[in-house]
Design an enzyme around this catalytic site. Structure first.
Site, mmCIF file in Angstrom:
data_model
loop_
_atom_site.group_PDB
_atom_site.id
_atom_site.type_symbol
_atom_site.label_atom_id
_atom_site.label_comp_id
_atom_site.label_asym_id
_atom_site.label_seq_id
_atom_site.Cartn_x
_atom_site.Cartn_y
_atom_site.Cartn_z
ATOM 1 N N GLU A 1 0.816 -1.209 0.000
ATOM 2 C CA GLU A 1 0.000 0.000 0.000
ATOM 3 C C GLU A 1 0.852 1.262 0.000
ATOM 4 O O GLU A 1 1.648 1.476 0.923
ATOM 5 C CB GLU A 1 -0.903 0.020 1.244
ATOM 6 C CG GLU A 1 -1.754 1.273 1.356
ATOM 7 C CD GLU A 1 -2.485 1.374 2.693
ATOM 8 O OE1 GLU A 1 -3.490 2.101 2.753
ATOM 9 O OE2 GLU A 1 -2.037 0.732 3.674
ATOM 10 N N GLU B 1 -11.699 2.756 6.343
ATOM 11 C CA GLU B 1 -10.586 2.985 7.261
ATOM 12 C C GLU B 1 -10.545 4.468 7.638
ATOM 13 O O GLU B 1 -9.680 5.223 7.204
ATOM 14 C CB GLU B 1 -9.256 2.538 6.633
ATOM 15 C CG GLU B 1 -8.130 2.467 7.661
ATOM 16 C CD GLU B 1 -6.785 2.119 7.051
ATOM 17 O OE1 GLU B 1 -6.019 1.408 7.706
ATOM 18 O OE2 GLU B 1 -6.492 2.586 5.930
#
Length: 272
Positions: A146, A245
């Site tokens: 990521e 998130e």
């Protein structure tokens, strides 16, 4: 329609961690993700999932001394043995939890690192990711990487989508994919619609995440047009999960108006 997973590390902090599964299920979430499961017995976490009809969609491999500020080891020369032990531990948990994705964090690099030092970090990263992806493939699990913005995590080795996709292509492993967090991407690069249209069709994106920009609250405030972006994701046929998130600005359940509104919008669209 996209499938949504509650991030239990950021959401439902009104509850003790093990009680967050029930709270997420009560609000209509079908999946959950979080940073790390290792404080808890895997069998206990599995019971929470089963009791509340939830799917575990993602968690992180051990990332070093987190409380001391470490943020992964995969790109850090000299940490290979620790990283491999961490991947094996993560895969053990993934097997019990039925989780098909593990995020392997790269780590922090000194801002004054020379080009030669950065090249060594990259070589280490590629070697470690190739090993991890092969290990994960045997378990039917994808390893994810990521890009993370430097405002929230200064010095993180991987920051742009182009870098991440280049790494995945260079390693060439079918079980290595990109975790596209649209919050980080907006801060670093912007142009989210073009990014989605460019990258989702490649098959290299294994997971999406969303949060409001600039404050990482609910995704319906600030510069993040959540309805438009989710419509693009749906249009492109992405069949993975969208991880929520974000840090709720007030109560988690009270802040889910954006999700209820989006589901109503999609239902109306389906009716024509």
């Amino acid at each position: 329609m996209p499938r949504f997973a509650a991030n239990l590390s950021m959401m439902y902090n009104e509850h003790d961690f093990l009680d967050r599964f029930a709270a997420a299920s009560a609000d209509g979430f079908q999946g959950v993700e979080y940073l790390f499961p290792y404080t808890y017995d895997a069998a206990e976490l599995r019971r929470r999932l089963d009791d509340h009809g939830l799917v575990q969609v993602l968690f992180n491999a051990p990332a070093g001394a987190w409380e001391s500020g470490e943020r992964g080891m995969a790109a850090l020369p000299g940490r290979e043995a620790e990283m491999r032990l961490g991947v094996d531990r993560a895969l053990e948990y993934a097997g019990v939890l039925g989780c098909p994705r593990v995020h392997l964090m790269a780590g922090l690099v000194r801002p004054d690192a020379t080009p030669a030092e950065r090249a060594k970090h990259r070589d280490t990263y590629l070697t470690n990711l190739a090993w991890a992806a092969e290990r994960a493939a045997a378990a039917g699990v994808d390893i994810l990487i990521e890009p993370i913005n430097g405002r929230d995590m200064p010095g993180y080795f991987l920051s742009t989508q182009a870098e991440a996709h280049a790494v995945v292509q260079e390693v060439g492993a079918s079980h290595l994919k990109v975790q596209l967090d649209l919050y980080h991407c907006q801060i670093v690069e912007g142009d989210l619609t073009t990014t989605l249209r460019r990258d989702l069709p490649t098959g290299r994106v294994g997971h999406l995440q969303i949060a409001g920009v600039p404050d990482r609250g609910e995704p319906d405030q600030g510069e993040f047009n959540v309805r438009h972006l989710l419509d693009v994701v749906d249009e492109l046929g992405f069949d993975g999960w969208v991880g929520c998130e974000y840090r709720p600005r007030a109560g988690t359940s009270e802040g889910l108006g954006w999700l209820h509104a989006y589901r109503s919008h999609r239902a109306e669209s389906a009716r024509g």
